[in-house]
Design a protein around this motif. Structure first.
Motif, PDB file in Angstrom:
ATOM      1  N   LEU B  53     -20.189 -36.772 -10.976  1.00  0.00           N
ATOM      2  CA  LEU B  53     -21.635 -36.847 -11.177  1.00  0.00           C
ATOM      3  C   LEU B  53     -22.220 -38.267 -11.163  1.00  0.00           C
ATOM      4  CD1 LEU B  53     -24.063 -35.034 -11.479  1.00  0.00           C
ATOM      5  CD2 LEU B  53     -23.711 -35.012 -13.909  1.00  0.00           C
ATOM      6  N   PRO B  54     -21.626 -39.221 -11.883  1.00  0.00           N
ATOM      7  CA  PRO B  54     -22.229 -40.559 -11.857  1.00  0.00           C
ATOM      8  C   PRO B  54     -22.322 -41.121 -10.427  1.00  0.00           C
ATOM      9  CG  PRO B  54     -20.570 -40.440 -13.582  1.00  0.00           C
ATOM     10  CD  PRO B  54     -20.472 -39.178 -12.805  1.00  0.00           C
ATOM     11  N   GLU B  55     -21.266 -40.896  -9.666  1.00  0.00           N
ATOM     12  CA  GLU B  55     -21.264 -41.394  -8.295  1.00  0.00           C
ATOM     13  C   GLU B  55     -22.248 -40.611  -7.427  1.00  0.00           C
ATOM     14  OE1 GLU B  55     -17.245 -41.638  -6.854  1.00  0.00           O
ATOM     15  OE2 GLU B  55     -17.994 -42.105  -4.851  1.00  0.00           O
ATOM     16  N   ALA B  56     -22.302 -39.292  -7.641  1.00  0.00           N
ATOM     17  CA  ALA B  56     -23.238 -38.464  -6.885  1.00  0.00           C
ATOM     18  C   ALA B  56     -24.673 -38.917  -7.138  1.00  0.00           C
ATOM     19  CB  ALA B  56     -23.070 -36.998  -7.275  1.00  0.00           C
ATOM     20  N   LEU B  57     -24.971 -39.269  -8.392  1.00  0.00           N
ATOM     21  CA  LEU B  57     -26.319 -39.724  -8.724  1.00  0.00           C
ATOM     22  C   LEU B  57     -26.600 -41.074  -8.063  1.00  0.00           C
ATOM     23  CD1 LEU B  57     -26.485 -38.786 -12.509  1.00  0.00           C
ATOM     24  CD2 LEU B  57     -27.830 -37.774 -10.681  1.00  0.00           C
ATOM     25  N   GLU B  58     -25.604 -41.958  -8.060  1.00  0.00           N
ATOM     26  CA  GLU B  58     -25.774 -43.263  -7.414  1.00  0.00           C
ATOM     27  C   GLU B  58     -26.093 -43.086  -5.929  1.00  0.00           C
ATOM     28  OE1 GLU B  58     -25.766 -46.272  -8.475  1.00  0.00           O
ATOM     29  OE2 GLU B  58     -24.819 -46.283 -10.462  1.00  0.00           O
ATOM     30  N   ARG B  59     -25.329 -42.218  -5.295  1.00  0.00           N
ATOM     31  CA  ARG B  59     -25.540 -42.004  -3.859  1.00  0.00           C
ATOM     32  C   ARG B  59     -26.899 -41.406  -3.583  1.00  0.00           C
ATOM     33  NH1 ARG B  59     -19.909 -39.599  -1.507  1.00  0.00           N
ATOM     34  NH2 ARG B  59     -18.557 -41.151  -2.415  1.00  0.00           N
ATOM     35  N   THR B  60     -27.300 -40.458  -4.450  1.00  0.00           N
ATOM     36  CA  THR B  60     -28.617 -39.860  -4.301  1.00  0.00           C
ATOM     37  C   THR B  60     -29.688 -40.937  -4.450  1.00  0.00           C
ATOM     38  OG1 THR B  60     -27.725 -37.877  -5.294  1.00  0.00           O
ATOM     39  CG2 THR B  60     -30.101 -38.023  -5.142  1.00  0.00           C
ATOM     40  N   ALA B  61     -29.491 -41.820  -5.428  1.00  0.00           N
ATOM     41  CA  ALA B  61     -30.461 -42.891  -5.655  1.00  0.00           C
ATOM     42  C   ALA B  61     -30.563 -43.777  -4.411  1.00  0.00           C
ATOM     43  CB  ALA B  61     -30.045 -43.721  -6.863  1.00  0.00           C
ATOM     44  N   ALA B  63     -30.171 -42.987  -1.394  1.00  0.00           N
ATOM     45  CA  ALA B  63     -30.795 -42.330  -0.247  1.00  0.00           C
ATOM     46  C   ALA B  63     -32.235 -41.914  -0.520  1.00  0.00           C
ATOM     47  CB  ALA B  63     -29.967 -41.108   0.139  1.00  0.00           C
ATOM     48  N   THR B  64     -32.754 -42.277  -1.674  1.00  0.00           N
ATOM     49  CA  THR B  64     -34.088 -41.832  -2.068  1.00  0.00           C
ATOM     50  C   THR B  64     -35.009 -43.047  -2.204  1.00  0.00           C
ATOM     51  OG1 THR B  64     -32.998 -40.114  -3.333  1.00  0.00           O
ATOM     52  CG2 THR B  64     -35.326 -40.450  -3.777  1.00  0.00           C
ATOM     53  N   PRO B  65     -36.277 -42.938  -1.690  1.00  0.00           N
ATOM     54  CA  PRO B  65     -37.186 -44.083  -1.837  1.00  0.00           C
ATOM     55  C   PRO B  65     -37.669 -44.247  -3.281  1.00  0.00           C
ATOM     56  CG  PRO B  65     -38.263 -42.279  -0.673  1.00  0.00           C
ATOM     57  CD  PRO B  65     -36.865 -41.840  -0.933  1.00  0.00           C
ATOM     58  N   GLU B  66     -38.144 -45.442  -3.612  1.00  0.00           N
ATOM     59  CA  GLU B  66     -38.748 -45.679  -4.916  1.00  0.00           C
ATOM     60  C   GLU B  66     -40.037 -44.868  -5.008  1.00  0.00           C
ATOM     61  OE1 GLU B  66     -37.615 -47.277  -7.387  1.00  0.00           O
ATOM     62  OE2 GLU B  66     -36.021 -48.512  -6.569  1.00  0.00           O
ATOM     63  N   PRO B  67     -40.528 -44.510  -6.183  1.00  0.00           N
ATOM     64  CA  PRO B  67     -39.988 -44.801  -7.505  1.00  0.00           C
ATOM     65  C   PRO B  67     -38.916 -43.807  -7.969  1.00  0.00           C
ATOM     66  CG  PRO B  67     -42.062 -43.670  -7.718  1.00  0.00           C
ATOM     67  CD  PRO B  67     -41.805 -43.798  -6.256  1.00  0.00           C
ATOM     68  N   LEU B  68     -38.647 -42.748  -7.183  1.00  0.00           N
ATOM     69  CA  LEU B  68     -37.692 -41.725  -7.638  1.00  0.00           C
ATOM     70  C   LEU B  68     -36.274 -42.276  -7.726  1.00  0.00           C
ATOM     71  CD1 LEU B  68     -38.921 -38.628  -5.656  1.00  0.00           C
ATOM     72  CD2 LEU B  68     -39.165 -39.109  -8.070  1.00  0.00           C
ATOM     73  N   SER B  69     -35.981 -43.217  -6.851  1.00  0.00           N
ATOM     74  CA  SER B  69     -34.652 -43.801  -6.812  1.00  0.00           C
ATOM     75  C   SER B  69     -34.251 -44.355  -8.177  1.00  0.00           C
ATOM     76  CB  SER B  69     -34.662 -44.900  -5.758  1.00  0.00           C
ATOM     77  OG  SER B  69     -33.504 -45.628  -5.816  1.00  0.00           O
ATOM     78  N   ALA B  70     -35.190 -45.042  -8.823  1.00  0.00           N
ATOM     79  CA  ALA B  70     -34.915 -45.666 -10.122  1.00  0.00           C
ATOM     80  C   ALA B  70     -34.516 -44.623 -11.151  1.00  0.00           C
ATOM     81  CB  ALA B  70     -36.139 -46.429 -10.590  1.00  0.00           C
ATOM     82  N   LEU B  71     -35.133 -43.456 -11.042  1.00  0.00           N
ATOM     83  CA  LEU B  71     -34.864 -42.389 -11.999  1.00  0.00           C
ATOM     84  C   LEU B  71     -33.404 -41.949 -11.932  1.00  0.00           C
ATOM     85  CD1 LEU B  71     -37.431 -39.572 -12.329  1.00  0.00           C
ATOM     86  CD2 LEU B  71     -35.017 -39.038 -12.423  1.00  0.00           C
ATOM     87  N   PHE B  72     -32.917 -41.743 -10.717  1.00  0.00           N
ATOM     88  CA  PHE B  72     -31.519 -41.309 -10.565  1.00  0.00           C
ATOM     89  C   PHE B  72     -30.552 -42.417 -10.966  1.00  0.00           C
ATOM     90  CE2 PHE B  72     -33.645 -38.287  -7.777  1.00  0.00           C
ATOM     91  CZ  PHE B  72     -33.054 -37.109  -8.189  1.00  0.00           C
ATOM     92  N   ARG B  73     -30.926 -43.656 -10.601  1.00  0.00           N
ATOM     93  CA  ARG B  73     -30.046 -44.768 -10.933  1.00  0.00           C
ATOM     94  C   ARG B  73     -29.925 -44.920 -12.438  1.00  0.00           C
ATOM     95  NH1 ARG B  73     -32.565 -49.120  -8.880  1.00  0.00           N
ATOM     96  NH2 ARG B  73     -33.003 -47.962  -7.119  1.00  0.00           N
ATOM     97  N   ALA B  75     -30.332 -42.602 -14.703  1.00  0.00           N
ATOM     98  CA  ALA B  75     -29.538 -41.504 -15.271  1.00  0.00           C
ATOM     99  C   ALA B  75     -28.048 -41.781 -15.095  1.00  0.00           C
ATOM    100  CB  ALA B  75     -29.911 -40.188 -14.606  1.00  0.00           C
ATOM    101  N   ALA B  76     -27.686 -42.326 -13.945  1.00  0.00           N
ATOM    102  CA  ALA B  76     -26.268 -42.606 -13.686  1.00  0.00           C
ATOM    103  C   ALA B  76     -25.768 -43.731 -14.573  1.00  0.00           C
ATOM    104  CB  ALA B  76     -26.066 -42.974 -12.225  1.00  0.00           C
ATOM    105  N   SER B  77     -26.545 -44.812 -14.685  1.00  0.00           N
ATOM    106  CA  SER B  77     -26.062 -45.939 -15.487  1.00  0.00           C
ATOM    107  C   SER B  77     -26.092 -45.579 -16.969  1.00  0.00           C
ATOM    108  CB  SER B  77     -26.884 -47.186 -15.207  1.00  0.00           C
ATOM    109  OG  SER B  77     -28.222 -46.965 -15.599  1.00  0.00           O
ATOM    110  N   GLY B  78     -27.050 -44.730 -17.357  1.00  0.00           N
ATOM    111  CA  GLY B  78     -27.171 -44.342 -18.763  1.00  0.00           C
ATOM    112  C   GLY B  78     -25.894 -43.735 -19.310  1.00  0.00           C
ATOM    113  N   ILE B  79     -25.288 -42.810 -18.567  1.00  0.00           N
ATOM    114  CA  ILE B  79     -24.096 -42.145 -19.094  1.00  0.00           C
ATOM    115  C   ILE B  79     -22.893 -43.066 -19.104  1.00  0.00           C
ATOM    116  CG2 ILE B  79     -24.623 -39.729 -18.755  1.00  0.00           C
ATOM    117  CD1 ILE B  79     -23.367 -39.830 -16.069  1.00  0.00           C
ATOM    118  N   LEU B  80     -22.875 -44.025 -18.192  1.00  0.00           N
ATOM    119  CA  LEU B  80     -21.720 -44.910 -18.174  1.00  0.00           C
ATOM    120  C   LEU B  80     -21.785 -45.935 -19.306  1.00  0.00           C
ATOM    121  CD1 LEU B  80     -21.350 -45.444 -14.349  1.00  0.00           C
ATOM    122  CD2 LEU B  80     -20.080 -43.898 -15.822  1.00  0.00           C
TER     123      LEU B  80
END
Lengths: 350, 172
Positions: B53-61, B63-73, B75-80
């Protein structure tokens, strides 16, 4: 030992377990976490319940009970937040994390036409702290060397569970692979190519195919592979000189070992058995022993001072067994006529 | 002279406010579409790639334009980074702290938060079902958002300038 697994635990469990005395942390073997039920820890073959203040008791009254939230955090941490990527592990019922620690899981299983497909609603965890005892085979190895071929003799290691079989074969693999032959006469021998079939991911504790234990530079590991198939695959593809397998016992394992020994490969295998006589009661082992697939048999016993081993040469036990049958002795007796050597190594040797 | 300058300023400000409101209506369906694409990407990573999941979220981030990209990033960094939070908490926190930078509303926020409470803790089929459900809900929101866009975008553009004109007329 706690320090090795503490990164897996959610904060509340971590703070609780870190209250244990240092010596206890060092001897920790198991942490058993059951949702809504008392927290249990295992050390040196004993078990205790843990109170909310960090003290240990024999009885479960007033013990700390992990909440559903704690268990959810634990599950997320051990699966790297990705239970969906662990289907194979869930089918087998345990997850191996880096460092070789195994986490056994129990809960409600999902069936797919009668076959277990996985576990859902996981409610119990058993974290088994893996310990790598480098040098565990130092005393044993000189007794197993084949001087003419400069390698190991085929060896069967017998012991009940939890006696250090896996630790021992792991260290044998490491020593043989590095070429760390401990005795003076064998110094200068080169290392041998080692193939490990690690059906339960215990010997090498691979994470994504890469061993997390040091099993040596000339070692190939077939991870999570059925032993018989794995042995044949390694034979065909990786040309090992020493083949290592854990817990043999099925008829197809016997076939594979026979195949390997005909190919001139030394096989080091372990089996669950109290002693040699016990092992002879199992048809597969009996047949292998009778056919002379193994040159040496090693029995392990865990005692207070450490783990004792006893090496029996296989070409003499055939005779001993025949003699015993002739005398119709049904009770257990030591194989006196066999040349036997014993020694010991301490499990906590550095 | 000063009166004229003031009138021009009021006209300018009114027009800008109108355009800004209109832009929000135009932006919402676009971001909803991007969010749907991001979730589809996540579904592929989880369902076919078995990516953690953390990696999947990073990859999604990525491939996604801002501002949504920041949201996924986030979430991924938060759990780590944290030890005391479940993924659900970290996801919710990431969404709530970044929601202000998007043009989306509370409906789609609750869809995402609901999705977060199931991500990562069930088997593959279950994960894919939940993501598809979220996608369906987002699609409904997107349709509604497009309707709103058609109805209110032009209106706000002209409303801004007309109100500004009214104020100017009343002043002189």
């Amino acid at each position: 030992m706690l320090a090795r697994v503490v990164h897996l635990l959610p904060l509340e469990l971590k703070t609780l377990l870190e209250r244990l005395p240092d010596q206890m942390q060092e001897q920790l073997e198991e942490i058993r976490i059951r949702e809504g039920r008392p927290l249990e820890i295992g050390f040196r073959g004993q078990s205790r319940f843990m109170m909310a203040d960090g003290s240990l008791r024999h009885t479960a009254d007033g013990a700390y009970k992990p909440s559903a939230d704690t268990c959810r955090k634990l599950l997320e941490r051990i699966t790297n937040y990705s239970l969906y990527a662990m289907e194979e592990e869930l089918r087998r019922g345990f997850i191996t994390v880096s460092g070789g620690h195994r986490i056994g899981l129990a809960g409600r299983t999902i069936l797919d036409s009668g076959v277990v497909r996985g576990i859902r609603d996981i409610g119990a965890f058993n974290i088994r702290v893996a310990r790598e005892v480098i040098g565990a085979s130092t005393h044993l190895l000189p007794k197993l060397v084949d001087r003419t071929r400069k390698t190991l003799h085929s060896t069967l290691i017998l012991a009940p569970p939890q006696q250090g079989k896996t630790t021992l074969v792991r260290d044998i693999a490491r020593s043989v692979s590095y070429g760390l032959w401990p005795a003076l006469e064998t110094s200068g021998w080169q290392g041998r190519k080692v193939g490990i079939v690690d059906e339960r991911s215990e010997i090498a504790a691979c994470v994504r195919g890469i061993p997390t234990f040091d099993v040596g530079p000339r070692t190939d590991v077939m991870d999570a592979c059925p032993k018989a198939e794995g042995m044949m695959m390694l034979l065909r593809s990786m040309s090992p000189e020493v083949l290592i397998a854990d817990e043999i016992g099925r008829p197809e394992d016997g076939e594979a070992i026979r195949e390997a020994s005909h190919a001139g490969i030394s096989v080091v295998a372990t089996a669950h058995a109290y002693d040699l006589q016990d092992a002879r009661g199992r048809p597969v082992l009996q047949r292998l022993l009778d056919e002379g697939a193994f040159t040496y048999i090693v029995e392990l016993k865990r005692t207070v001072e450490g783990i004792m081993h006893r090496v029996v040469s296989a070409n003499t036990i055939g005779r001993a067994a025949t003699a015993r049958e002739a005398s119709a002795a049904h009770h257990r007796q030591p194989v006196d006529s066999a040349p036997v050597s014993s020694g010991r190594f301490r499990a906590d040797d550095p | 002279m000063i009166k004229l300058l003031g009138a021009v300023l009021i006209l300018f400000a009114g027009t800008m406010i109108g355009f800004q409101q209109a832009a929000k209506f135009a932006e919402r369906p676009r971001q909803l579409r991007q969010l749907a694409h991001a979730l589809q990407r996540l579904e592929t990573e989880i369902g076919y790639g078995h990516t953690p999941l953390p990696e999947a979220l990073e990859r999604t981030a990525a491939a996604t334009p801002e501002p949504l990209s920041a949201l996924f990033r986030k979430a991924a960094s938060g759990i780590l980074e944290t030890e005391s939070m479940t993924f659900r908490d970290s996801w919710e926190q990431a969404i709530k702290s970044h929601w202000g930078t998007t043009s989306m509303r509370s409906n789609e926020q609750s869809v995402l938060i609901r999705l977060g409470s199931t991500l990562g803790i069930s088997d593959k089929e279950d994960q894919m079902k939940h993501i598809r459900l979220a996608l369906l809900q987002l699609k409904a929101e997107e349709d509604a958002a497009r309707d709103d866009q058609g109805r209110y975008e032009k209106m706000w553009k002209s409303l801004g300038i007309l109100i500004a004109v009214l104020i100017v007329i009343l002043m002189v």
